[in-house]
Each structure stands twice: as structure tokens, then as C-alpha cells.
Design an enzyme around this catalytic site. Structure first.
Site, PDB file in Angstrom:
ATOM      1  N   CYS A 139     -24.039 -34.055 -39.253  1.00 35.78           N
ATOM      2  CA  CYS A 139     -24.292 -33.655 -38.011  1.00 35.78           C
ATOM      3  C   CYS A 139     -25.296 -34.328 -37.247  1.00 35.78           C
ATOM      4  O   CYS A 139     -26.320 -34.958 -37.932  1.00 35.78           O
ATOM      5  CB  CYS A 139     -25.012 -32.164 -38.130  1.00 35.78           C
TER       6      CYS A 139
ATOM      7  N   TYR B  64      -1.902 -17.834   2.594  1.00 38.70           N
ATOM      8  CA  TYR B  64      -0.598 -17.909   1.718  1.00 38.70           C
ATOM      9  C   TYR B  64       0.075 -16.702   1.150  1.00 38.70           C
ATOM     10  O   TYR B  64       0.918 -16.433   0.411  1.00 38.70           O
ATOM     11  CB  TYR B  64      -0.603 -19.145   0.848  1.00 38.70           C
TER      12      TYR B  64
ATOM     13  N   ASP C  24     -17.921 -23.985  25.936  1.00 38.23           N
ATOM     14  CA  ASP C  24     -19.342 -23.557  25.807  1.00 38.23           C
ATOM     15  C   ASP C  24     -20.179 -22.935  26.609  1.00 38.23           C
ATOM     16  O   ASP C  24     -21.102 -21.980  26.276  1.00 38.23           O
ATOM     17  CB  ASP C  24     -20.109 -25.117  25.362  1.00 38.23           C
TER      18      ASP C  24
ATOM     19  N   LYS D  23       2.787 -29.270 -10.490  1.00 37.47           N
ATOM     20  CA  LYS D  23       1.528 -30.294 -10.330  1.00 37.47           C
ATOM     21  C   LYS D  23       2.114 -31.658 -10.061  1.00 37.47           C
ATOM     22  O   LYS D  23       3.078 -32.248 -10.779  1.00 37.47           O
ATOM     23  CB  LYS D  23       0.653 -30.291 -11.617  1.00 37.47           C
TER      24      LYS D  23
ATOM     25  N   CYS E 177     -30.203 -25.565 -37.200  1.00 37.58           N
ATOM     26  CA  CYS E 177     -29.559 -26.595 -36.499  1.00 37.58           C
ATOM     27  C   CYS E 177     -30.220 -26.401 -35.090  1.00 37.58           C
ATOM     28  O   CYS E 177     -29.532 -25.652 -34.500  1.00 37.58           O
ATOM     29  CB  CYS E 177     -28.123 -27.089 -36.664  1.00 37.58           C
TER      30      CYS E 177
ATOM     31  N   ASP F 111      -5.709 -27.897  -1.966  1.00 37.33           N
ATOM     32  CA  ASP F 111      -6.779 -27.953  -2.816  1.00 37.33           C
ATOM     33  C   ASP F 111      -8.245 -27.829  -2.306  1.00 37.33           C
ATOM     34  O   ASP F 111      -8.833 -28.169  -1.662  1.00 37.33           O
ATOM     35  CB  ASP F 111      -6.645 -29.609  -3.325  1.00 37.33           C
TER      36      ASP F 111
ATOM     37  N   SER G 201      -4.440 -16.673 -11.788  1.00 37.77           N
ATOM     38  CA  SER G 201      -4.162 -18.078 -11.687  1.00 37.77           C
ATOM     39  C   SER G 201      -2.737 -18.423 -11.567  1.00 37.77           C
ATOM     40  O   SER G 201      -1.888 -17.409 -11.470  1.00 37.77           O
ATOM     41  CB  SER G 201      -4.415 -18.570 -13.052  1.00 37.77           C
ATOM     42  N   LEU G 202      -2.196 -19.596 -11.666  1.00 38.82           N
ATOM     43  CA  LEU G 202      -0.765 -20.069 -11.646  1.00 38.82           C
ATOM     44  C   LEU G 202      -0.426 -20.552 -12.807  1.00 38.82           C
ATOM     45  O   LEU G 202      -1.131 -21.373 -13.364  1.00 38.82           O
ATOM     46  CB  LEU G 202      -0.448 -20.873 -10.449  1.00 38.82           C
TER      47      LEU G 202
ATOM     48  N   GLU H  26       5.738 -23.660  -1.244  1.00 43.19           N
ATOM     49  CA  GLU H  26       4.554 -23.890  -0.256  1.00 43.19           C
ATOM     50  C   GLU H  26       3.848 -25.190  -0.810  1.00 43.19           C
ATOM     51  O   GLU H  26       3.886 -25.488  -1.956  1.00 43.19           O
ATOM     52  CB  GLU H  26       3.828 -22.601  -0.174  1.00 43.19           C
TER      53      GLU H  26
ATOM     54  N   CYS I 292     -20.772 -27.919 -37.983  1.00 47.51           N
ATOM     55  CA  CYS I 292     -22.022 -27.946 -38.692  1.00 47.51           C
ATOM     56  C   CYS I 292     -22.261 -26.796 -39.321  1.00 47.51           C
ATOM     57  O   CYS I 292     -22.596 -25.782 -38.651  1.00 47.51           O
ATOM     58  CB  CYS I 292     -23.352 -28.553 -37.819  1.00 47.51           C
TER      59      CYS I 292
ATOM     60  N   ASP J 295     -13.974 -28.331  26.397  1.00 44.08           N
ATOM     61  CA  ASP J 295     -15.096 -27.849  25.496  1.00 44.08           C
ATOM     62  C   ASP J 295     -16.294 -27.494  25.980  1.00 44.08           C
ATOM     63  O   ASP J 295     -16.962 -26.503  25.990  1.00 44.08           O
ATOM     64  CB  ASP J 295     -15.447 -29.023  24.492  1.00 44.08           C
ATOM     65  N   TYR J 296     -16.481 -28.179  27.383  1.00 47.61           N
ATOM     66  CA  TYR J 296     -17.571 -27.691  28.163  1.00 47.61           C
ATOM     67  C   TYR J 296     -17.460 -26.243  28.650  1.00 47.61           C
ATOM     68  O   TYR J 296     -18.383 -25.497  28.605  1.00 47.61           O
ATOM     69  CB  TYR J 296     -17.831 -28.743  29.090  1.00 47.61           C
ATOM     70  N   GLU J 297     -16.325 -26.000  29.243  1.00 51.08           N
ATOM     71  CA  GLU J 297     -16.181 -24.744  29.723  1.00 51.08           C
ATOM     72  C   GLU J 297     -16.085 -23.656  28.515  1.00 51.08           C
ATOM     73  O   GLU J 297     -16.729 -22.598  29.110  1.00 51.08           O
ATOM     74  CB  GLU J 297     -14.717 -24.600  30.497  1.00 51.08           C
TER      75      GLU J 297
ATOM     76  N   CYS K 294     -28.799 -32.434 -36.921  1.00 52.69           N
ATOM     77  CA  CYS K 294     -29.480 -31.985 -38.395  1.00 52.69           C
ATOM     78  C   CYS K 294     -29.253 -32.915 -39.470  1.00 52.69           C
ATOM     79  O   CYS K 294     -29.834 -32.669 -40.659  1.00 52.69           O
ATOM     80  CB  CYS K 294     -29.631 -30.418 -38.614  1.00 52.69           C
TER      81      CYS K 294
ATOM     82  N   LYS L 279       0.387 -26.517  -2.252  1.00 49.61           N
ATOM     83  CA  LYS L 279      -0.627 -25.972  -3.329  1.00 49.61           C
ATOM     84  C   LYS L 279      -2.028 -26.897  -2.677  1.00 49.61           C
ATOM     85  O   LYS L 279      -2.314 -27.832  -2.826  1.00 49.61           O
ATOM     86  CB  LYS L 279      -0.541 -26.571  -4.412  1.00 49.61           C
TER      87      LYS L 279
HETATM   88  P1  AMP Z   1      -4.847 -22.783 -10.521  1.00 50.34           P
HETATM   89  O1  AMP Z   1      -6.270 -22.318 -10.051  1.00 50.34           O
HETATM   90  O2  AMP Z   1      -4.660 -24.133 -10.984  1.00 50.34           O
HETATM   91  O3  AMP Z   1      -4.369 -21.748 -11.609  1.00 50.34           O
HETATM   92  O4  AMP Z   1      -3.840 -22.493  -9.324  1.00 50.34           O
HETATM   93  C1  AMP Z   1      -4.251 -21.260  -8.699  1.00 50.34           C
HETATM   94  C2  AMP Z   1      -4.700 -21.433  -7.244  1.00 50.34           C
HETATM   95  O5  AMP Z   1      -3.868 -22.159  -6.575  1.00 50.34           O
HETATM   96  C3  AMP Z   1      -4.769 -20.176  -6.532  1.00 50.34           C
HETATM   97  O6  AMP Z   1      -5.813 -19.247  -6.946  1.00 50.34           O
HETATM   98  C4  AMP Z   1      -5.132 -20.626  -5.184  1.00 50.34           C
HETATM   99  O7  AMP Z   1      -6.410 -20.691  -4.683  1.00 50.34           O
HETATM  100  C5  AMP Z   1      -4.265 -21.996  -5.214  1.00 50.34           C
HETATM  101  N1  AMP Z   1      -3.470 -22.033  -4.052  1.00 50.34           N
HETATM  102  C6  AMP Z   1      -3.182 -23.104  -2.936  1.00 50.34           C
HETATM  103  N2  AMP Z   1      -2.279 -23.056  -2.541  1.00 50.34           N
HETATM  104  C7  AMP Z   1      -1.542 -22.055  -2.913  1.00 50.34           C
HETATM  105  C8  AMP Z   1      -0.467 -21.396  -2.365  1.00 50.34           C
HETATM  106  N3  AMP Z   1       0.243 -21.953  -1.351  1.00 50.34           N
HETATM  107  N4  AMP Z   1       0.016 -20.153  -2.822  1.00 50.34           N
HETATM  108  C9  AMP Z   1      -0.566 -19.855  -3.893  1.00 50.34           C
HETATM  109  N5  AMP Z   1      -1.840 -20.163  -4.573  1.00 50.34           N
HETATM  110  C10 AMP Z   1      -2.306 -21.374  -3.932  1.00 50.34           C
HETATM  111 ZN    ZN Z   2     -26.544 -29.465 -37.182  1.00 48.24          ZN
END
Ligand code: AMP
Ligand code: ZN
Length: 665
Positions: A404, A223, A36, A310, A428, A116, A81-82, A112, A422, A32-34, A407, A114
Site C-alpha cells: 500500500c 427533444y 430595447d 456515439k 490505513c 452536448d 440515461s441512454l 435526432e 489494502c 435591437d434598438y426598437e 501504509c 445528440k
Molecule cells: P447519456 O447521459 O450519455 O446517457 O445520454 C443521455 C442524455 O443525452 C440525455 O439525458 C439528454 O440530456 C441527452 N440528449 C441530447 N440530445 C438528445 C436527444 N435528441 N434525445 C434524447 N436525449 C438527448
Molecule cells: Zn493501506
């Protein structure tokens, strides 16, 4: 020959290599030193010779740029999305669907993890990182390039045989270890702790000071590749290629030949997920062959060729203390469970949504019950069941509210609808305030200088009662309000004035007609081009507009049947709010392709696929992703999928070349 330039290049190259060894390969070759010392040497040399500035120098890893406002940039390729699956049956159904569309006996998959975190799109040109954009709404996101450049696993310059231009997608994550260290530091400083790695990672992307981002041990796991004419034919190959260009691509991905092999991968990682250095929330399965992917295309939300599996959500049990009721801007009532606070997946949960009366009745949820709470993808956790053994002996079924809470008006529930409403639309308070808050929100009129709390204040002070009233507000009326001053009042009034330039489709969305969200508003605006034309449309006319269903049509007709709404709209018109397409918007729009439906397949020479789709829509045509008997034309580019071609031929659909299409319009 320029020796300073050469010296700089050599140092940059060397540091880049060390960075890669250390962060991507996890295999440092110097101390790390080198490292830096060398970095310092480069910094000093660069400071002395600003004429040899390199926007992708390793010195940028330490950050230092300040971004006040992140620009919104459209994605060249939409970020979808997936779709989610939860069982073997789901996967088998999916496999069958795919094989049917493709007309093949079996397909291969890539499995693969997923990750988070927060998704990110990186654009590279000639091996250099050009921009980094967040997912945003999938169509456009925020440009966060300077912040991303500080993440050591994001290569600023590529190695090997990379294509000249491509986008690559990945997930910005915060490894658990780094997250723990960050929290230890905060604890020592007496600061509030971060909730969980995912939120902290995504929050980091929008920090204004990139040197703050540089301090966080973020990583970027890649990915997916997007681009025209990329030298790859399978998903698995694209992972390997990306890795060879210097990206961090986890090596756990596997090719699976069938659902059983997919499940083996899923089960292994569900059991062993805690061995990873980062959090995952499932597995992503993708059709391996890219040609197949292309043929499968997309639904409105997600690719047909990919599926998330999931993992089971984490669950806890706690006591439900009280059920309260919230009134939304449309008058919809949402019951809320107020819980005994409990820790769930790293966050303290105090409230959960109960959705509606049916949901409460179905699960027989009662106050003082011990309930099971789960956190799925949503921010607000949900109650999934009751522990009947712990139910108090004197417990009685929940009586849903009949009036409600705001109101006192008796609640209504239309036949076939789950939600209570309502009906006191104009009297309201949360409805009045909510409608105006929606009107001014970012995706609607985006009124700068005016926030949700100020709207509530203006309503409660009797200065406004609907959104048209905003346009009559004066600075003098606003200044005396709490937390207002000359300058902020001026900003507010100027912000309102500026909103008169917001284009018609967003104004239409801003009106807050039930079921008319952003996309529907765009569709209606494009079809009718003015509020007058829309107002005069019967609900019969409306359902004939593509993708407008009965529910939306009735809601629109109902909105314009109200005198109060017509009056408000008339006032907006008088103030100069855009209630029709501008001449500019009308330009380039024709109805040449009205009633025609197109499928676009393959790679094109003159215009990109996205441009083609835009051209179709601007000329009144419709784009869909799969061929059916309703398809009028298929526009075929290079490398069109053979099964698509076959299907088009079987259905006798005209196949157009790019040029033939362009001359059509
Ligand atoms: P969701 O938001 O639940 O619809 O899931 C879709 C999101 O999963 C994508 O927008 C990616 O950000 C994420 N993701 C994580 N790992 C992967 C992967 N290996 N391939 C594709 N999407 C992924
Ligand atoms: Zn109301």
C-alpha cells in the site's frame, strides 16, 4: 375595462413575439434598438404597477433574482440515461430485439442529433412555464426556474394548441460562437478561460444571480414530451408539435425506416458536425411510434426504445511520465497515469485512470511510453493504447505495486476480482478518512458544516478515528483547529446533531458497506426495516431479497461479522442515529403484494403511473417493465399496447383494471 392592464398585456405580447422571431426563428422584424426601447417601456410600466405582476413577463429575461439554495424536486417522470451503440451491428441487434418484443416485422425510427449540454425538464401548465428542473440523479433534480427564464429560446408562454399540462425535455447548450465570445471577453479581462461549452452551460444553471445567467448566450433545444393523454402518436410528430407551440426544436430530425437509413443520417452528421452552431456528440435514435415506446418500456437505466450512437471519441497521444497509486475508502487501489499535459477535446489532460493491474497488463502500458488518450463521456480520460514504435529501448514491463502506498501493508487481491486492496482497514489513513467522508456526504448523512478537508484534519489531529466518533465531538475540541472559529465549530456540532434525523436507508448507505450503494441500501432498508433484522440475516436470506446478488450478500454478511463494525453500530444506536424505519415510514407499508410481480401499461384515471408503481412497491410488490412468465399481474389502463395485451393473454396472466388493483390493496 382596465387600460393599464391592457397596455401591459399588449406590450408583453408584442415583446414575446419579437423574442420568438429573433431567438427561435432567427428572423428579427424590428431593430435591437426598437426592441430595447419597448422592453424599457414595459419595465417602467411594470415598476409603476406592481399590482399587475406577471411571473412570466418578458422583462424576466434580464434576470435579477438571487437563488442561494436550489430546491431539490422529484421528477414526475424519471429522466433516464441512454444506451450507447457504436456500430452497425449494435444497431441491427437492437432493431432485432425491439421487433421481437413488439412482435412486428419492422419499426420506424426518428433520428435526432445528440446535443452536448445539460439536460433540463420544463413543466408547463395552461401554456405557462411553471418550473425548470435539472436532471440530477434522474429521480430528482434542482429547481432552476429563475435561471432558465432568462434563456431566450425557452418560451414563458406558449402559442397554438398546446395541452393543458405536460413536461418537455431538452438540452441547455452554449452555441460555439457565444462560447468563443465569452472567452474573448475573459481573455481581455485577464480571467481564466472556460474549458468547453458543455461544462460552461451546465455550470451556468446553478449560478446564484440570474442576471449573470441572462448575460450568457445559452439556448434550449427540445427533444421530448412527457405527459398523460398527449395529442401525439409519434416522436416525430411530438417534435413538430413542440415547435409549433414556440419551442426551439432543430429541424434536422429525420424518420428512418431501417438501420441503413439510420446509418446514412449518422454518417452524414459525423462528417458534417462541425457545420453546426453547437456541439453534438452523436445521434439519438428513437422508436417513432409512441405506443411501441410504451410497450418497450425501460431497463433499470435507459429506455428500450431509444439508442444513442456515439461518434468516435477524440484521441491524442502523449508521454506517460509515471504510474502512481491511489487508495480509496474501501481500500481499493487505483493506478493512475501521470501524463505530459496535452490538450484534448478542449481541456488539458494531465492524468488518466488505468483501472487495475489487468488493464495495465492487457495493454502492456509502461512508464515513459507514448500512449493514446481518449475522452469518452467520463470526466477522467482513459488510455486506449500504446505507440510501440516510440517505446524506449531499455523499457521493461510494469511491475504492479505490492504494498500500500499509504501504509506499506502488502496488497491483496481476491480471486476473480480485478482490483487490489489494502487490507489494513482500520489503520490505513485514506481508508479511515474516506469512510468518514463518505458517511458525511450529501447523499449519505449530509452533515452541514463539515467538509471533506475538515474530516481529514480531524482524523490527523487524532480527534476521530471512525464515524461514530463524530457524535462525541465537542465545540471546544474543534475550535482550535485550523480555519475554525466559534461559529463554524458550532455549525459543525449542530450539523452532526441534526444528522440523527436522517432516515434509516440513508444511514445504511452511509455505513459504507462495499457494494451497498444508494439503491441497494434502499432495497435492504425496505425489506428488513431495521439494522437488527438485517444484521441477523444470513447471506442465504439476503440473496433471496429481490435484486440482491451473491456479491452484495457476502459483502453485507462480512461487514456484520466484524466486531469493530458491530461496536460502531452499537455506538451509533446509543447516540440516537436512525437504525430502523420510523413509525412514519412504516405507515402505508404492507406486505399484501409480497412475491407478486406487476407490469403497468397504459394511461390511468385515478392515479398516475408513478403513483401506481409506488403503491405496488409500498405494498411489497415488484414492478417490472416487460411481461414474462414471472409476471403475476398486468395493470391495464387506457391505451394499453395491443402486443402487451396479447402477450399477457398468451401467458395466461391476469389483467387488472385500475379499480381492481386499488381494491386489492
Ligand atoms: P447519456 O447521459 O450519455 O446517457 O445520454 C443521455 C442524455 O443525452 C440525455 O439525458 C439528454 O440530456 C441527452 N440528449 C441530447 N440530445 C438528445 C436527444 N435528441 N434525445 C434524447 N436525449 C438527448
Ligand atoms: Zn493501506
Amino acid at each position: 375595462m382596465n387600460s393599464i392592464q391592457e397596455q401591459l398585456n399588449a406590450l408583453r405580447e408584442e415583446l414575446r413575439e419579437h423574442n420568438y422571431n429573433y431567438y427561435v426563428l432567427d428572423n428579427a422584424t424590428i431593430s435591437d434598438y426598437e426592441f430595447d426601447m419597448k422592453l424599457k417601456e414595459l419595465q417602467e410600466l411594470e415598476a409603476k404597477h406592481p399590482e399587475f405582476h406577471d411571473p412570466n413577463s418578458p422583462t424576466l429575461r434580464v434576470g435579477g433574482t438571487i437563488t442561494k439554495n436550489f430546491n431539490t424536486i422529484p421528477h414526475e417522470y424519471r429522466m433516464y440515461s441512454l444506451e450507447n451503440s457504436y456500430s452497425k451491428e449494435d444497431l441491427l441487434d437492437w432493431e432485432k430485439r425491439i421487433e421481437k418484443i413488439l412482435g412486428v416485422e419492422s419499426v420506424e425510427f426518428t433520428c435526432e442529433l445528440k446535443y452536448d449540454g445539460a439536460s433540463m425538464n420544463l413543466t408547463y401548465e395552461n401554456g405557462v412555464l411553471i418550473k425548470a428542473v435539472t436532471r440530477g440523479d434522474g429521480f430528482q433534480g434542482d429547481e432552476v426556474t429563475n435561471n432558465i427564464k432568462t434563456i431566450k429560446t425557452v418560451p414563458l408562454r406558449l402559442k397554438g394548441d398546446f395541452p393543458p399540462k405536460f413536461d418537455i425535455r431538452g438540452e441547455i447548450i452554449l452555441p460555439l460562437d457565444g462560447f468563443k465570445k465569452m472567452n474573448e471577453e475573459r481573455l481581455a479581462n485577464g480571467e481564466d478561460l472556460y474549458m468547453n461549452p458543455r461544462n460552461t452551460a451546465s455550470g451556468s444553471l446553478k449560478l446564484q444571480d440570474s442576471s449573470e445567467v441572462a448575460k450568457r448566450p445559452l439556448e434550449c433545444l427540445l427533444y421530448s414530451l412527457k405527459g398523460e393523454k398527449l395529442p401525439i402518436s409519434t416522436q416525430f410528430e411530438s417534435l413538430e408539435k413542440a415547435r409549433s407551440w414556440g419551442f426551439k426544436v432543430p429541424t434536422v430530425a429525420k424518420v428512418a425506416k431501417n438501420v441503413d437509413e439510420i446509418l446514412a443520417f449518422v454518417n452524414y452528421w459525423e462528417a458534417n458536425r462541425h457545420e453546426l452552431e453547437y456541439e453534438i456528440d452523436g445521434v439519438v435514435i428513437k422508436v417513432n411510434n409512441l405506443q411501441h415506446q410504451d410497450e418497450l418500456g425501460y431497463t433499470a437505466k435507459a429506455p428500450r426504445w431509444a439508442m444513442a450512437y456515439k461518434f468516435k471519441a477524440e484521441q491524442v497521444s502523449t508521454v506517460l511520465n509515471e504510474i502512481t497509486y491511489q487508495v480509496g475508502r474501501t481500500g481499493a487501489i487505483t493506478p493512475v497515469a501521470n501524463l505530459e499535459p496535452v490538450l484534448l477535446a478542449g481541456t488539458t489532460v494531465k492524468r488518466a485512470s488505468l483501472h487495475n493491474a489487468d488493464q495495465i497488463a492487457k495493454l502492456d502500458i509502461r512508464e515513459r511510453d507514448t500512449v493514446f488518450v481518449e475522452k469518452g463521456g467520463e470526466i477522467i480520460p482513459k488510455i486506449v493504447g500504446v505507440n510501440l514504435e516510440l517505446r524506449p529501448a531499455d523499457s521493461t514491463p510494469t511491475q504492479y505495486r505490492t504494498t500500500c502506498p499509504e501504509c506499506g501493508t502488502p496488497l491483496e487481491r481476491k480471486e476473480g476480482e480485478a482490483q487490489h486492496y489494502c487490507p489494513n482497514v482500520s489503520g490505513c489513513n485514506p481508508q479511515i478518512v474516506g469512510r468518514i467522508q463518505h458517511f458525511i456526504s450529501r447523499k449519505a448523512m449530509d452533515i452541514e458544516g463539515l467538509g471533506g478537508e475538515t474530516v481529514a484534519l480531524l482524523v490527523n489531529e487524532g480527534l476521530i478515528a471512525n464515524y461514530a466518533d463524530l457524535y462525541e465531538l465537542t465545540k471546544e475540541q474543534v475550535i482550535p483547529l485550523e480555519r475554525m472559529a466559534e461559529k463554524s465549530a458550532e455549525n459543525l456540532v449542530n450539523g452532526i446533531e441534526a444528522s440523527k434525523k436522517i432516515p434509516f436507508e440513508r444511514v445504511l448507505y452511509a455505513l459504507g458497506i462495499r457494494y451497498v450503494g444508494e439503491t441497494v441500501a434502499k432495497k435492504l432498508a425496505k425489506h428488513y426495516k431495521s439494522i437488527d433484522a438485517l444484521m441477523n440475516a444470513s447471506s442465504n436470506d439476503l440473496v433471496n431479497v429481490d435484486e440482491i446478488g451473491v456479491k452484495i450478500a457476502e459483502s453485507v454478511a462480512l461487514f456484520f461479522a466484524e466486531d469493530a463494525n458491530l461496536e460502531t453500530i452499537n455506538r451509533l444506536k446509543q447516540y440516537g442515529v436512525q437504525l430502523e424505519f420510523s413509525a412514519e415510514q412504516l405507515e402505508g407499508l404492507t406486505e399484501t403484494l409480497l412475491g407478486k410481480s406487476f407490469v403497468v401499461s397504459g394511461v390511468f384515471e385515478k392515479v398516475s403511473r408513478n403513483e401506481l408503481k409506488k403503491l405496488i412497491e409500498n405494498n411489497g410488490g415488484k414492478v417490472s417493465s416487460s411481461i414474462s412468465s414471472k409476471t403475476s399481474y398486468v395493470i391495464a389502463g387506457d391505451k394499453m399496447g395491443p402486443s402487451k395485451r396479447e402477450k399477457a393473454e398468451k401467458l395466461n396472466i391476469t389483467i387488472l383494471t385500475e379499480d381492481a388493483f386499488l381494491s386489492m390493496i
